[in-house]
Design a protein around this motif. Structure first.
Motif, PDB file in Angstrom:
ATOM      1  N   ARG A 118      37.036  34.563  37.046  1.00 14.58           N
ATOM      2  CA  ARG A 118      37.926  35.520  36.380  1.00 14.58           C
ATOM      3  C   ARG A 118      39.228  34.882  35.926  1.00 14.58           C
ATOM      4  O   ARG A 118      39.832  35.306  34.943  1.00 14.58           O
ATOM      5  CB  ARG A 118      38.252  36.685  37.322  1.00 14.58           C
ATOM      6  CG  ARG A 118      37.065  37.508  37.746  1.00 14.58           C
ATOM      7  CD  ARG A 118      37.516  38.790  38.426  1.00 14.58           C
ATOM      8  NE  ARG A 118      38.339  38.566  39.603  1.00 14.58           N
ATOM      9  CZ  ARG A 118      37.863  38.515  40.846  1.00 14.58           C
ATOM     10  NH1 ARG A 118      36.560  38.646  41.054  1.00 14.58           N
ATOM     11  NH2 ARG A 118      38.672  38.332  41.874  1.00 14.58           N
ATOM     12  N   ASP A 119      39.674  33.852  36.647  1.00 12.25           N
ATOM     13  CA  ASP A 119      40.972  33.251  36.353  1.00 12.25           C
ATOM     14  C   ASP A 119      40.992  32.453  35.055  1.00 12.25           C
ATOM     15  O   ASP A 119      42.055  32.078  34.571  1.00 12.25           O
ATOM     16  CB  ASP A 119      41.409  32.351  37.511  1.00 12.25           C
ATOM     17  CG  ASP A 119      41.867  33.156  38.727  1.00 12.25           C
ATOM     18  OD1 ASP A 119      42.095  34.378  38.572  1.00 12.25           O
ATOM     19  OD2 ASP A 119      42.002  32.571  39.815  1.00 12.25           O
ATOM     20  N   THR A 120      39.822  32.166  34.495  1.00 10.14           N
ATOM     21  CA  THR A 120      39.748  31.488  33.193  1.00 10.14           C
ATOM     22  C   THR A 120      39.529  32.549  32.124  1.00 10.14           C
ATOM     23  O   THR A 120      38.518  33.244  32.117  1.00 10.14           O
ATOM     24  CB  THR A 120      38.585  30.478  33.167  1.00 10.14           C
ATOM     25  OG1 THR A 120      38.791  29.502  34.194  1.00 10.14           O
ATOM     26  CG2 THR A 120      38.511  29.777  31.814  1.00 10.14           C
ATOM     27  N   PHE A 168      39.322  44.992  35.907  1.00  9.44           N
ATOM     28  CA  PHE A 168      39.597  44.166  34.731  1.00  9.44           C
ATOM     29  C   PHE A 168      40.624  44.809  33.791  1.00  9.44           C
ATOM     30  O   PHE A 168      41.043  44.175  32.819  1.00  9.44           O
ATOM     31  CB  PHE A 168      38.294  43.910  33.954  1.00  9.44           C
ATOM     32  CG  PHE A 168      37.364  42.947  34.634  1.00  9.44           C
ATOM     33  CD1 PHE A 168      37.428  41.589  34.361  1.00  9.44           C
ATOM     34  CD2 PHE A 168      36.420  43.388  35.554  1.00  9.44           C
ATOM     35  CE1 PHE A 168      36.567  40.688  34.974  1.00  9.44           C
ATOM     36  CE2 PHE A 168      35.551  42.503  36.174  1.00  9.44           C
ATOM     37  CZ  PHE A 168      35.628  41.149  35.896  1.00  9.44           C
ATOM     38  N   ASN A 169      40.988  46.044  34.066  1.00  7.29           N
ATOM     39  CA  ASN A 169      41.960  46.767  33.231  1.00  7.29           C
ATOM     40  C   ASN A 169      41.535  46.804  31.759  1.00  7.29           C
ATOM     41  O   ASN A 169      42.364  46.620  30.856  1.00  7.29           O
ATOM     42  CB  ASN A 169      43.353  46.142  33.359  1.00  7.29           C
ATOM     43  CG  ASN A 169      43.971  46.399  34.720  1.00  7.29           C
ATOM     44  OD1 ASN A 169      43.967  47.532  35.207  1.00  7.29           O
ATOM     45  ND2 ASN A 169      44.487  45.347  35.343  1.00  7.29           N
ATOM     46  N   VAL A 228      34.037  41.633  29.220  1.00  4.98           N
ATOM     47  CA  VAL A 228      33.578  42.066  30.542  1.00  4.98           C
ATOM     48  C   VAL A 228      34.573  43.064  31.141  1.00  4.98           C
ATOM     49  O   VAL A 228      35.780  42.851  31.116  1.00  4.98           O
ATOM     50  CB  VAL A 228      33.423  40.861  31.482  1.00  4.98           C
ATOM     51  CG1 VAL A 228      33.086  41.319  32.905  1.00  4.98           C
ATOM     52  CG2 VAL A 228      32.348  39.909  30.961  1.00  4.98           C
ATOM     53  N   PHE A 229      34.040  44.162  31.698  1.00  6.68           N
ATOM     54  CA  PHE A 229      34.910  45.133  32.357  1.00  6.68           C
ATOM     55  C   PHE A 229      34.436  45.525  33.746  1.00  6.68           C
ATOM     56  O   PHE A 229      35.130  46.251  34.464  1.00  6.68           O
ATOM     57  CB  PHE A 229      35.072  46.399  31.500  1.00  6.68           C
ATOM     58  CG  PHE A 229      33.828  47.207  31.295  1.00  6.68           C
ATOM     59  CD1 PHE A 229      33.415  48.147  32.237  1.00  6.68           C
ATOM     60  CD2 PHE A 229      33.052  47.042  30.150  1.00  6.68           C
ATOM     61  CE1 PHE A 229      32.267  48.899  32.043  1.00  6.68           C
ATOM     62  CE2 PHE A 229      31.901  47.796  29.951  1.00  6.68           C
ATOM     63  CZ  PHE A 229      31.510  48.725  30.906  1.00  6.68           C
ATOM     64  N   ARG A 278      35.899  35.856  30.413  1.00  9.08           N
ATOM     65  CA  ARG A 278      35.774  37.317  30.384  1.00  9.08           C
ATOM     66  C   ARG A 278      35.124  37.826  29.102  1.00  9.08           C
ATOM     67  O   ARG A 278      35.057  39.034  28.871  1.00  9.08           O
ATOM     68  CB  ARG A 278      37.161  37.952  30.549  1.00  9.08           C
ATOM     69  CG  ARG A 278      37.816  37.588  31.884  1.00  9.08           C
ATOM     70  CD  ARG A 278      39.056  38.418  32.110  1.00  9.08           C
ATOM     71  NE  ARG A 278      39.750  38.046  33.333  1.00  9.08           N
ATOM     72  CZ  ARG A 278      40.722  38.749  33.881  1.00  9.08           C
ATOM     73  NH1 ARG A 278      41.119  39.875  33.306  1.00  9.08           N
ATOM     74  NH2 ARG A 278      41.308  38.343  34.991  1.00  9.08           N
ATOM     75  N   TYR A 279      34.645  36.903  28.286  1.00  7.68           N
ATOM     76  CA  TYR A 279      33.983  37.286  27.045  1.00  7.68           C
ATOM     77  C   TYR A 279      32.547  36.769  27.040  1.00  7.68           C
ATOM     78  O   TYR A 279      32.245  35.710  27.583  1.00  7.68           O
ATOM     79  CB  TYR A 279      34.747  36.736  25.839  1.00  7.68           C
ATOM     80  CG  TYR A 279      36.150  37.259  25.773  1.00  7.68           C
ATOM     81  CD1 TYR A 279      36.431  38.504  25.216  1.00  7.68           C
ATOM     82  CD2 TYR A 279      37.211  36.521  26.287  1.00  7.68           C
ATOM     83  CE1 TYR A 279      37.725  39.005  25.177  1.00  7.68           C
ATOM     84  CE2 TYR A 279      38.509  37.009  26.251  1.00  7.68           C
ATOM     85  CZ  TYR A 279      38.759  38.246  25.694  1.00  7.68           C
ATOM     86  OH  TYR A 279      40.035  38.747  25.664  1.00  7.68           O
ATOM     87  N   ILE A 280      31.679  37.533  26.428  1.00  8.10           N
ATOM     88  CA  ILE A 280      30.262  37.177  26.320  1.00  8.10           C
ATOM     89  C   ILE A 280      29.875  37.202  24.849  1.00  8.10           C
ATOM     90  O   ILE A 280      30.241  38.122  24.120  1.00  8.10           O
ATOM     91  CB  ILE A 280      29.380  38.187  27.093  1.00  8.10           C
ATOM     92  CG1 ILE A 280      29.661  38.102  28.596  1.00  8.10           C
ATOM     93  CG2 ILE A 280      27.896  37.937  26.823  1.00  8.10           C
ATOM     94  CD1 ILE A 280      28.959  39.197  29.397  1.00  8.10           C
TER      95      ILE A 280
END
Length: 256
Positions: A165-167, A224-225, A186-187, A171-173
């Protein structure tokens, strides 16, 4: 010790040794099958990657949107007419063409070239029947085995870790079809017992879809807000865990 008792003991020892040999032989057979399946999968992937222009892992967030534009889907479809897309999950080893057929069983035990292989392949739920026409249901579901050699969805569990998550780009696919290059955010990520709720692909009302969205957000191991509404399209990735009948699940929404 009497001769009768001695013969009985020798017989028990012989049976125990025979059982041990059979157990070892079966274990070696399954190890051989596992190794062969992985080796065949690697050969197929090498062939695919040699024909498709894929960006390296060293891309920044701004490049993610264009990272799928050079994929030669015509080539992939000529190899396997069941091809409906390509998926890449950043921060994992997931980087595969996606197939779809008229059930959710065939690609559990068949590879991209349709040969029998227990590694299976990455496939879309058959109920997402409009994918080949480039139309998305509310929830598009994609499956893959959790392989111990990290192939298929063997690294999907990375999404449960803080370092993943820290990168930001993780968070994108990328999940794209022949006609549409799509980026998903990603949520929600979590593990859960095997069930059918999260793999429902369409909904009868806005209220039902809204309840579904709230449920899968609340399940996430991390907030993930990301704002998700009933106007959004969702991508769901599902794989088995290493424990019992559990599932590792990732949800992402289509970015506008």
């Amino acid at each position: 010790m009497s001769k009768k008792k001695g013969k009985g003991l020798y017989r028990l020892i012989f049976i125990a040794q025979l059982i041990s040999i059979i157990v070892i032989a079966i274990a070696l057979y399954y190890i051989y099958i596992w190794y062969t399946d992985n080796k065949n999968t690697d050969k197929i992937l090498e062939n695919i990657y040699s024909k498709v222009d894929i960006l390296s892992e060293d891309v920044n967030v701004d490049e993610i949107e264009t990272s799928m534009l050079k994929l030669d889907f015509d080539n992939l479809i000529s190899f396997n007419s069941d091809t409906i897309g390509w998926i890449r999950v950043w921060g994992t080893d997931i980087n595969y063409p996606v197939v779809q057929t008229n059930d959710n069983n065939f690609y559990l035990t068949h590879s991209f070239d349709k040969s029998y292989n227990k590694a299976g392949w990455i496939f879309a739920d058959y109920t997402n029947s409009n994918l080949k026409n480039n139309q998305l249901d509310e929830n598009t579901v994609i499956y893959g085995h959790n392989r111990q050699n990290r192939s298929m969805f063997g690294t999907l569990s990375n999404t449960l870790k803080k370092e993943w998550r820290d990168t930001e780009k993780n968070r994108y696919i990328n999940f794209s079809t022949r006609d549409e290059s799509m980026v998903w955010e990603v949520f929600s990520t979590y593990t859960i017992d095997s069930e059918n709720y999260y793999i429902k692909t369409s909904f009868s009302s806005e209220e039902e879809y809204e309840k579904f969205i709230k449920t899968i957000i609340d399940r996430s191991v991390y907030n993930f807000n990301v704002n998700v509404t009933t106007q959004d399209k969702i991508l769901t990735l599902s794989s088995c865990t290493n424990i019992g009948e559990g599932r590792t699940v990732v949800h992402a929404k289509l970015m506008k």
